[in-house]
Scaffold this motif. Structure first.
Motif, short mmCIF file in Angstrom:
data_model
loop_
_atom_site.label_atom_id
_atom_site.label_comp_id
_atom_site.label_asym_id
_atom_site.label_seq_id
_atom_site.Cartn_x
_atom_site.Cartn_y
_atom_site.Cartn_z
N ALA A 299 -59.11 10.53 -23.19
CA ALA A 299 -57.64 10.59 -23.20
C ALA A 299 -57.14 12.01 -22.97
CB ALA A 299 -57.11 10.05 -24.53
N SER A 300 -57.92 12.82 -22.28
CA SER A 300 -57.56 14.23 -22.10
C SER A 300 -56.24 14.39 -21.35
CB SER A 300 -58.67 14.97 -21.37
OG SER A 300 -58.97 14.36 -20.13
N ASN A 301 -56.02 13.59 -20.32
CA ASN A 301 -54.77 13.70 -19.55
C ASN A 301 -53.56 13.33 -20.41
OD1 ASN A 301 -53.22 14.18 -17.21
ND2 ASN A 301 -53.20 12.00 -16.71
N LEU A 302 -53.71 12.30 -21.22
CA LEU A 302 -52.63 11.90 -22.13
C LEU A 302 -52.33 13.01 -23.13
CD1 LEU A 302 -50.73 9.86 -23.51
CD2 LEU A 302 -52.72 9.00 -24.76
N ALA A 303 -53.39 13.59 -23.74
CA ALA A 303 -53.20 14.64 -24.73
C ALA A 303 -52.55 15.87 -24.11
CB ALA A 303 -54.55 15.01 -25.35
N PHE A 304 -52.97 16.24 -22.91
CA PHE A 304 -52.42 17.41 -22.24
C PHE A 304 -50.95 17.20 -21.92
CE2 PHE A 304 -51.89 20.20 -18.46
CZ PHE A 304 -52.33 21.39 -19.00
N THR A 305 -50.62 16.02 -21.44
CA THR A 305 -49.23 15.70 -21.10
C THR A 305 -48.34 15.70 -22.34
OG1 THR A 305 -49.96 14.35 -19.22
CG2 THR A 305 -47.72 13.99 -20.02
N MET A 306 -48.80 15.06 -23.41
CA MET A 306 -48.01 15.00 -24.63
C MET A 306 -47.79 16.39 -25.22
SD MET A 306 -46.66 12.21 -25.72
CE MET A 306 -46.41 12.62 -27.43
N ALA A 307 -48.83 17.22 -25.21
CA ALA A 307 -48.69 18.57 -25.75
C ALA A 307 -47.65 19.36 -24.97
CB ALA A 307 -50.04 19.28 -25.72
N LEU A 308 -47.68 19.27 -23.64
CA LEU A 308 -46.71 19.99 -22.82
C LEU A 308 -45.29 19.48 -23.08
CD1 LEU A 308 -48.56 20.30 -19.39
CD2 LEU A 308 -47.68 22.19 -20.79
N LEU A 309 -45.13 18.16 -23.17
CA LEU A 309 -43.79 17.60 -23.38
C LEU A 309 -43.23 18.00 -24.75
CD1 LEU A 309 -44.15 13.99 -21.91
CD2 LEU A 309 -42.79 15.87 -20.98
N MET A 310 -44.06 17.94 -25.79
CA MET A 310 -43.58 18.31 -27.12
C MET A 310 -43.21 19.78 -27.17
SD MET A 310 -45.79 16.08 -29.90
CE MET A 310 -47.43 16.54 -29.35
N LEU A 311 -44.06 20.64 -26.63
CA LEU A 311 -43.79 22.07 -26.64
C LEU A 311 -42.56 22.41 -25.82
CD1 LEU A 311 -44.65 24.93 -27.44
CD2 LEU A 311 -46.17 24.96 -25.44
N ALA A 312 -42.45 21.83 -24.64
CA ALA A 312 -41.31 22.12 -23.77
C ALA A 312 -40.00 21.70 -24.40
CB ALA A 312 -41.50 21.42 -22.42
N ASN A 313 -39.96 20.52 -25.00
CA ASN A 313 -38.71 20.04 -25.58
C ASN A 313 -38.34 20.77 -26.86
OD1 ASN A 313 -37.41 17.71 -24.04
ND2 ASN A 313 -39.58 17.10 -24.02
N GLN B 212 -46.82 4.23 -18.98
CA GLN B 212 -46.48 4.58 -20.35
C GLN B 212 -45.54 5.79 -20.43
OE1 GLN B 212 -47.36 3.00 -23.18
NE2 GLN B 212 -48.58 1.43 -22.17
N GLU B 213 -45.09 6.29 -19.30
CA GLU B 213 -44.23 7.48 -19.32
C GLU B 213 -42.96 7.23 -20.13
OE1 GLU B 213 -41.81 10.51 -16.32
OE2 GLU B 213 -43.20 9.04 -15.49
N GLY B 214 -42.37 6.06 -19.98
CA GLY B 214 -41.15 5.75 -20.72
C GLY B 214 -41.38 5.76 -22.22
N VAL B 215 -42.55 5.29 -22.66
CA VAL B 215 -42.88 5.30 -24.08
C VAL B 215 -42.94 6.73 -24.60
CG1 VAL B 215 -44.69 4.80 -25.77
CG2 VAL B 215 -44.09 3.09 -24.04
N ARG B 216 -43.61 7.59 -23.87
CA ARG B 216 -43.72 8.98 -24.30
C ARG B 216 -42.34 9.64 -24.39
NH1 ARG B 216 -48.26 8.30 -20.94
NH2 ARG B 216 -47.22 9.11 -19.07
N ARG B 217 -41.50 9.37 -23.40
CA ARG B 217 -40.16 9.95 -23.39
C ARG B 217 -39.34 9.45 -24.57
NH1 ARG B 217 -39.07 8.79 -18.59
NH2 ARG B 217 -37.99 6.80 -18.94
N GLU B 218 -39.39 8.16 -24.84
CA GLU B 218 -38.61 7.57 -25.93
C GLU B 218 -39.03 8.15 -27.28
OE1 GLU B 218 -38.96 3.37 -25.86
OE2 GLU B 218 -38.10 3.14 -23.85
N GLU B 219 -40.34 8.30 -27.48
CA GLU B 219 -40.80 8.76 -28.79
C GLU B 219 -40.47 10.23 -29.03
OE1 GLU B 219 -41.48 6.65 -31.03
OE2 GLU B 219 -41.21 5.20 -29.42
N ILE B 220 -40.53 11.03 -28.00
CA ILE B 220 -40.15 12.43 -28.16
C ILE B 220 -38.65 12.54 -28.42
CG2 ILE B 220 -39.92 14.65 -26.96
CD1 ILE B 220 -42.63 14.10 -25.68
N GLN B 221 -37.85 11.78 -27.68
CA GLN B 221 -36.39 11.81 -27.89
C GLN B 221 -36.03 11.30 -29.28
OE1 GLN B 221 -34.52 9.70 -24.67
NE2 GLN B 221 -35.21 11.15 -23.11
#
Length: 540
Positions: A480-494, A166-175
């Protein structure tokens, strides 16, 4: 009436008065003795229980807890500081433990995790779901069904393989949502950061659940943003409503007088209507049959509904459609608000501390560079220790769920020398644990450096690292802790890599509203976070 007769009547009246006086004295003695015996019995029982405030007859400590409904986590923290990290409360007819220190939570969950993995049936769940209330992942009792569904989440929905796919999905939605933000910046329009974060989180969840986008460019679902946000807030508020009959069943009429049944049903109907328009299980089943009948290999990427339709229970039978909806509704509501709130708090703290914001941007720039087409990706995260420390410190200072969803013991047990009966409720005060002065120096101060010095603290463990538990602890921690942690880092970083941030005109760090609000089960910022964003020089 003659004199003799009158004299006899007076004598009889005096005798009766004397009898009444005797009876009154006897009753008074019996009542006093009963109260004394009750107090002595209570004192004897208390010797076998952890320390805590003295309970009132019938209501126990309910009056103490109800006084601070809006800041109960802080009030319980103060009580814990007085009575200890393991505190006993008699909530009406229900015994309850409150854990508020790292040492106690570690000791308890290393020895009694399974015992306290049950869920109490609450009035909120009964009104909304009836007998089906215990079929969702969050509310199911500790037993065979819950273990099977939990295993299904771990192996099918949130396994390392599924997470990677699902990494591609997360990247697409943030972009996609960054493009929306860039467009807003060109109009010099103030940004409601919380609203934007909610949109990103929602899109990510709907893409994973049903492979469709909810908000922004290319949205495939009729947009009802305000309705959906209102429904999520209504649900979290209703779920955390303190209902007195959950602790004194004979007082159910009070909940009815408060109008809670109507409010709970309306909340349920709103959620049901909106989720059924999104989660069409039967349509997924028909499409799966159609794809299976095609000889050529399909390029279709299965979403969570497809996965659950194929995942059988231990008896070989598939999950019922209603159970799939319960499970996915839980994930949808939990995953759309909590992650966004965490990132919002992180940005609030960085706005108040520009030196930390600058340091974070410099770290990101050193890893990602100034390529206008380059976004912060998941492979970059391990090279951003300061950003990770900022997020960990945000989890510590601003736990989204300061009090865990209440647990219950399914059997009696002994802990720390105390006897605890079955059906003892358990509250883990994450807010207090994250401010344990025996673990954290200056616990009320936002200092990411504490996690730079202790990078081994892992908020995703729930079994090995107990000083930071934003996703809960033990068997009932968020799947879903790993998913939440990853999404939070990606949103904050971008957000930090793509934009420079400032306060709107007239707002400074000194008058910026940072007050918090505890509604239901969630601790959120009380007022919207309105900021100005300017694309950085490398952003096209």
């Amino acid at each position: 009436m003659g004199f003799v007769e009158m004299t006899q009547n007076w004598r009889l009246w005096l005798q009766e008065g004397s009898n009444v006086s005797v009876y009154g004295t006897v009753l008074f003695v019996m009542f006093t003795t009963s109260c004394i015996l009750h107090v002595l019995s209570a004192i004897e029982r208390r010797k076998k229980l952890p320390p805590g405030p003295w309970p009132w007859p019938f209501i126990g400590n309910l009056g103490v807890v109800l006084r601070k409904t809006g800041a109960r986590h802080k009030f319980l923290q103060a009580l814990g500081a007085k009575y200890g990290g393991l505190m006993y409360l008699g909530l009406g007819q229900i015994p309850c433990l409150v854990v508020s220190s790292v040492a106690v939570v570690e000791s308890m969950f290393k020895s009694h995790d399974a015992t306290f993995s049950d869920r109490p049936q609450t009035y909120f769940r009964k009104v909304q779901y009836g007998d089906s209330a215990m079929r969702s992942l969050s509310s199911a009792g500790y037993g065979s069904y819950w273990r099977q569904v939990r295993r299904m989440c771990n192996t099918e929905l949130f396994s390392p393989g599924t997470h990677a796919s699902q990494e591609g999905v997360r990247r697409e939605e943030i972009q996609n949502m960054l493009d929306v933000l860039v467009h807003e910046c060109k109009r010099r329009k103030p940004i409601d950061l919380g609203d934007w974060l909610f949109g990103v989180s929602t899109n990510n969840m709907t893409r994973m659940l049903i492979n469709k986008r909810y908000y922004g460019t290319g949205a495939e679902i009729p947009e009802k943003k305000e309705e959906f946000q209102g429904m999520v807030k209504s649900r979290t508020r209703a779920a955390g409503t303190f209902v007195i009959s959950d602790f004194i069943p004979s007082l159910t009429f009070i909940a009815k007088l408060q109008g809670l049944p109507k409010r709970f049903r309306e909340s349920h109907e709103s959620a049901k209507a909106q989720m059924e328009s999104v989660l069409d299980v039967e349509e997924h089943r028909k499409n799966a049959i159609a794809r299976a009948s095609v000889d050529i290999k399909s390029e279709y990427s299965p979403d969570f509904v497809d996965v659950l339709l194929k995942a059988p229970l231990d008896d070989g039978q598939p999950l019922a459609d209603s159970d799939i909806k319960f499970l996915l509704t839980d994930l949808m509501i939990a995953g759309t608000e909590t992650t966004g709130i965490t990132v919002e708090w992180a940005m609030v703290e960085l706005m108040l501390r520009p030196e930390l914001r600058k340091q974070a941007q410099e770290e990101i720039d050193a890893v990602v560079g100034a390529d206008p087409e380059r976004f912060v990706q998941e492979s970059d995260i391990q090279k951003l220790p300061f950003l990770v420390a900022i997020l960990k410190e945000t989890f510590r200072v601003h736990p989204v769920a300061p009090l865990n969803v209440m647990r219950s013991s399914y059997e009696p047990c002994e802990f720390a020398g105390y006897y605890l009966p079955a059906q003892t409720r358990l509250i883990v005060n994450q807010y207090a644990i994250h401010r344990d002065p025996s673990v954290y120096e200056n616990p009320d101060k936002f200092e990411p450096r504490r996690f730079m010095e202790n990078p081994e603290v892992n908020p995703l463990s729930g079994r090995d690292s107990y000083q930071l538990i934003p996703f809960g602890v033990g068997r009932r921690m968020c799947p879903a802790s790993n998913l939440a942690f990853t999404m939070a880092l990606l949103m904050l970083a971008n957000l930090l890599h793509t934009f420079d941030w400032s306060f709107p005109d007239g707002v400074t760090a000194d008058n910026f509203d940072v007050s918090e609000e505890f509604l239901g089960t969630v601790l959120r910022k009380k007022t919207p976070t309105i900021l100005m964003a300017k694309p950085r020089s490398h952003v096209q």
